[in-house]
Design an enzyme around this catalytic site. Structure first.
Site, PDB file in Angstrom:
ATOM      1  CG  ASP A  77     -53.819 -23.472  44.201  1.00 47.37           C
ATOM      2  OD1 ASP A  77     -52.763 -23.158  44.794  1.00 47.37           O
ATOM      3  OD2 ASP A  77     -54.461 -24.501  44.461  1.00 47.37           O
ATOM      4  CG  HIS A 129     -53.037 -17.736  51.649  1.00 45.06           C
ATOM      5  ND1 HIS A 129     -52.993 -18.253  52.931  1.00 45.06           N
ATOM      6  CD2 HIS A 129     -53.943 -18.498  50.976  1.00 45.06           C
ATOM      7  CE1 HIS A 129     -53.818 -19.287  53.021  1.00 45.06           C
ATOM      8  NE2 HIS A 129     -54.409 -19.453  51.838  1.00 45.06           N
ATOM      9  CB  SER A 232     -62.175 -14.031  40.168  1.00 45.52           C
ATOM     10  OG  SER A 232     -62.339 -12.830  39.448  1.00 45.52           O
TER      11      SER A 232
END
Length: 262
Positions: A77, A129, A232
């Protein structure tokens, strides 16, 4: 006090198990301040997380990745802060703020191509991911500072990604082309975790660049790659005539289509 020391202290705080009433209050405040929709996650009750770090790394209920093998999906995200063509071995942390790819990724073989930056804020899902079926050839940990990487910081500080601690994954897609997945540390990032190798240690007192090489490390698209223990940035770099950018959104969710390799 250095940004690294501040981040190490915050990491200790985030990993501390406080008495349940206080921990519940702390977790609820975090959810409220950052307006997190807990219904998206496997555990919906903030009070059931024993530490603030456990809340940071909460797992999503459902993540869908496009099955077509040439499609590159968002690994996380976040907010797309900049993207575009690599010219003269330079990319941009944000419009008007360029940096040298050779300094970001020592020994890279990029000559042209495409770059993409995704900023994960404190409200975002903190796990990342695998964006496309890939082979990890090496992982390089490059120590550095831990400056903030939010929009105001990207606008104010030159060469931010070069100055900050980072882990560079040198990867190969199914068409045997090299691309790079770079996880960049930031202020209050307790650590960056990579599930495939516990030897990668970040936010520690170490000034030495360390590279780990792998002979047969194959990962499937959608597989959990690791996590930030606070928000981050992830950077992706593809070679020339390698990647077509298809995304038209500023905010992306893990699994969204970013583009395709060709």
């Amino acid at each position: 006090m250095s940004t690294n020391s501040v981040s190490q202290l915050f990491g200790k705080f985030a990993h501390t198990k406080f008495p349940k009433p206080f921990q519940c209050f702390l977790n609820k405040m975090y959810v409220k301040i950052f307006k997190i929709d807990m219904e998206l996650f496997e555990e919906e009750n903030p009070c059931n997380f024993s530490t603030l770090n456990d809340l940071f790394i909460r797992k999503k209920k459902d993540i869908e990745f496009h099955e077509e093998e040439d499609v590159v999906c968002s690994p996380c995200d976040g907010l797309i802060t900049e993207y575009g063509d690599i010219e003269d071995k330079k990319a941009y942390q944000i419009k008007g703020k360029s940096y040298s790819i050779d300094e970001l990724i020592p020994g890279n073989k990029l000559d042209g191509g495409f770059f993409l930056n995704i900023y994960l804020s404190p409200k975002d899902y903190h796990r990342y991911h695998v964006p496309i079926d890939m082979q990890v050839l090496s992982a390089t940990h490059i120590p550095g500072a831990l400056y903030p990487v939010n929009i105001p910081s990207l606008n104010k500080r030159d060469d931010l990604f070069i100055k900050n601690e980072r882990v560079v994954l040198r990867c190969k897609d199914k068409k045997d082309r090299i691309f790079y997945f770079v996880a960049v540390g930031a202020l209050n990032v307790g650590s960056m975790i990579f599930n495939f190798d516990e030897r990668i240690k970040t936010n520690v007192s170490n000034s030495k660049i360390t590279t780990f090489e792998y002979e047969a490390l194959f990962l499937k698209k959608g597989q959990e790659l690791g996590r930030f223990e606070m928000g981050s940035t992830i950077l992706l770099f593809f070679g020339p005539e390698h990647f077509k950018y298809l995304n038209r959104k500023d905010d992306v969710e893990v699994g969204d289509i970013l583009g395709e390799i060709y």
